[in-house]
Motif scaffolding. Structure first.
Motif, mmCIF file in Angstrom:
data_model
loop_
_atom_site.group_PDB
_atom_site.id
_atom_site.type_symbol
_atom_site.label_atom_id
_atom_site.label_comp_id
_atom_site.label_asym_id
_atom_site.label_seq_id
_atom_site.Cartn_x
_atom_site.Cartn_y
_atom_site.Cartn_z
ATOM 1 N N LEU A 215 0.806 -1.220 0.000
ATOM 2 C CA LEU A 215 0.000 0.000 0.000
ATOM 3 C C LEU A 215 0.839 1.270 0.000
ATOM 4 O O LEU A 215 0.314 2.366 0.174
ATOM 5 N N SER B 229 -1.330 3.026 -4.183
ATOM 6 C CA SER B 229 -2.737 2.665 -4.047
ATOM 7 C C SER B 229 -3.116 1.456 -4.900
ATOM 8 O O SER B 229 -2.499 1.193 -5.940
ATOM 9 N N PRO C 86 -9.420 -0.414 -0.174
ATOM 10 C CA PRO C 86 -8.456 -0.443 0.931
ATOM 11 C C PRO C 86 -8.902 0.311 2.177
ATOM 12 O O PRO C 86 -8.764 -0.202 3.294
ATOM 13 N N ALA C 87 -9.438 1.520 2.004
ATOM 14 C CA ALA C 87 -9.816 2.330 3.167
ATOM 15 C C ALA C 87 -10.878 1.633 4.003
ATOM 16 O O ALA C 87 -10.822 1.631 5.245
ATOM 17 N N LEU D 82 -9.241 -1.501 5.842
ATOM 18 C CA LEU D 82 -8.338 -1.152 6.932
ATOM 19 C C LEU D 82 -9.070 -0.570 8.131
ATOM 20 O O LEU D 82 -8.588 -0.652 9.264
ATOM 21 N N GLU E 89 -1.929 -5.598 10.139
ATOM 22 C CA GLU E 89 -2.291 -4.308 9.579
ATOM 23 C C GLU E 89 -1.077 -3.380 9.643
ATOM 24 O O GLU E 89 -0.098 -3.667 10.357
ATOM 25 N N ASP F 99 -5.720 4.162 4.349
ATOM 26 C CA ASP F 99 -4.836 3.428 3.449
ATOM 27 C C ASP F 99 -3.614 4.225 3.027
ATOM 28 O O ASP F 99 -2.657 3.659 2.499
#
Length: 581
Positions: free
Chosen positions: A221, A224, A242-243, A246, A258, A279
């Protein structure tokens, strides 16, 4: 007004790659590895696939590039479709025209005597005219910035350069999908960062569909991705941006680590939401005051007092080919390892880390300098004599195992020294209990997991009672669960058995979490010999040695925390005390 078929197709494009109710079971296994997989990947997407070891993510990759069912047979239900055509009706050659795979070990992909020949291999098979072939090889090599090394042997290239050659080898045939299987596994931190940047550049410049299989999610990451697919126990557990992923708990539930900066926020009691952009640390939004308050609540770590010196290196110099190149691999290295200490040896590929370890073990003889063990000059000791005090554990346990049965493998070193069998049995059983392998004492080695084999190689050394254990990349290729298991085991040996550890690693998390001192090599010289937190918050050392600055540094800077080194050390101590839960 009705829409035309063309308008409908443009608004709802067909997926480039599609899994439909897909189930796969290897011929040699009693149950499926993949269960009811439904997944669509659109043209031009960049996808990250993550999952713990044994989750099925590698099997999924094999289904995409045609190795299943072409090389690995088994029971298949449902289907995998490429541009609407079933992959299982296509030959491996036809699939390779559409899907290019870059393996985690580039050396296993090379077939040419030079980088240029290797890139041209598929074109030669396709009988492409020579002039056209040369131009296409040059074009592909320029995309990955390897055009100045086409005449070199692949074996003379660095790890990053080898990976670029592998990339060019699949780009030269203009495939639709680029599949990267653990692209960071054998690269130093800075080269891994460059690899992720290069993959991102290829995605933007070529518009190709990118699929990355990797468990080092924080490193991937760095650039992106569109979606992250989480696979656990053969099932898709999440398919999210991703956002959103996470901000949730799926990674923790699946045993996947993480990013460290998110762990720090959670420890500080800060809630994380998708709109906070978790992210990307550059755009991350969080309560800096709350993070500072948490930091202030933590005790400041005290300096660790050194024990007496166990191993002393004084002015060690070495060169493989000084007469040819005039270059030294090691330049007068002086270093102390203390009793019961845990030290990481880090630096870029080719810095001299493995050479130094080989000299300590006696596999190589230094050109200059002296080695002392417990204040005794051991320069004249044989490999066998040194092995009484110093053990060496290779990265791949399969390369160290000689016997089919676990007991015999553990007993080998004792039997070779002529120790009576009754004493051998007592020492073997005692060691297996320490290593958590006693219940498997009568098992065949083939029935052990990778992590258990790793413990077996350590047990086969520990049985002789060494005082120092040197480990080459002890966590390479392991997910967070297995990484934690092997490192907690080594930590127990270090703290309870008093075994000193010297770990050669590219893993900056390992360095921070499990060692109290980091020795940094660059071009055969020690450029830093201090705490891991000091190393990873020193930009000059990070750049010189091809390391990667910890994201905790970036988080602290973003929050306006003054002493970044202290913050990193406080974080690591907090994690250690809570057991990395």
């Amino acid at each position: 007004m009705s829409m035309t078929d063309a308008d409908t197709e443009q608004e709802n494009p067909l997926p480039l790659l599609s899994f439909k109710n897909f189930i796969f079971q290897y011929k040699t296994q009693a149950s499926p590895t993949l269960h009811n997989i439904n997944l669509d990947i659109m043209k031009g997407e960049k996808i990250l696939v993550v999952g713990p070891s044994g989750s099925g993510k590698t099997t999924l990759g094999h289904c995409i590039n045609g190795l299943i069912p072409q090389a690995f047979s088994g029971m298949i239900q449902g289907g995998v479709f490429l541009s609407g055509k079933s992959l299982h009706t296509m030959g491996i050659f036809d699939i390779s025209q559409n899907v290019g795979t870059v393996l985690q070990d580039p050396d296993s992909q090379f077939v040419g005597l030079s980088a240029g020949e290797d890139i041209a291999f598929i074109l030669e098979n396709n009988c492409v005219p020579r002039d056209s072939m040369r131009q296409r090889v040059l074009d592909a090599s320029r995309l990955v910035h390897i055009e100045d090394h086409l005449g070199k042997s692949p074996q003379d290239l660095s790890g990053g350069q080898k990976q670029r050659v592998s990339m060019a080898g699949v780009l030269v045939d203009d495939v639709d999908i680029l599949l990267f299987d653990e692209p960071l596994a054998n690269l130093d931190p800075a080269t891994g960062k460059e690899a992720i940047e290069l993959i991102d550049q290829l995605h933007k410049e070529t518009g190709k569909t990118i699929i990355i299989i990797e468990h080092r999610i924080e490193d991937v990451l760095h650039r992106s991705v569109d979606r992250i697919i989480v696979i656990d126990e053969g099932r898709i557990k999440a398919d999210l941006p991703p956002a959103e992923l996470l901000a949730g708990s799926v990674l923790k539930e699946s045993g996947i680590r993480e990013p460290l900066y998110l762990s720090a926020l959670r420890y500080a009691g800060i809630d994380i939401h998708p709109e906070d952009q978790p992210d990307q640390i550059e755009s991350l939004r969080f309560d800096a005051g709350k993070l500072k308050a948490w930091k202030e609540s933590l005790p400041v770590p005290k300096a660790i007092e050194d024990q007496s010196i166990l191993l002393k290196l004084d002015g060690i110099g070495f060169s493989y080919d000084e007469a040819v190149s005039g270059k030294h691999t090691l330049n007068g290295i002086s270093l102390d390892i203390h009793k019961g200490e845990s030290v990481s040896l880090v630096g870029k590929n080719g810095a001299g880390k493995s050479t130094l370890a080989n000299i300590i073990c006696g596999f190589l003889k230094p050109d200059s300098g002296t080695l002392f063990f417990d204040q005794r000059d051991m320069s004249g000791d044989s490999i066998k004599e040194r092995s009484l005090n110093i053990g060496y554990v290779m990265q791949n346990p399969n390369k160290m195992i000689s016997f089919p049965l676990l007991y015999d493998e553990t007993a080998l070193a004792l039997r070779s020294r002529g120790i009576p069998e009754n004493e051998v049995k007592d020492k073997v059983f005692e060691t297996l209990k320490i290593c958590g392998l006693y219940p498997f004492r009568n098992w065949p080695v083939s029935a052990l997991s990778f992590g258990q084999k790793k413990r077996l190689t350590i047990a086969s050394i520990l049985v002789t009672g060494p005082k120092l254990l040197i480990l080459d990349e002890p966590t390479a290729g392991q997910d967070f669960k297995h990484y934690s298991e092997i490192m907690e085991f080594l930590k127990t040996l270090n703290e309870e058995q008093g075994l000193a550890l010297l770990m050669i690693t590219h893993d900056m998390h390992l360095m921070l979490e499990y060692t109290t001192r980091a020795v940094v090599l660059s071009d055969g010289n020690i450029v830093a010999n201090t705490s891991p937190a000091s190393v990873l918050t020193d930009n000059d050392v990070v750049e010189t040695a091809n390391l990667k600055r910890t994201s905790l540094y970036d988080l602290a800077m973003k929050a306006g925390i003054g002493d970044v080194r202290i913050f990193v050390e406080q974080f690591i101590r907090y994690e250690r005390e809570r057991g990395f839960r």
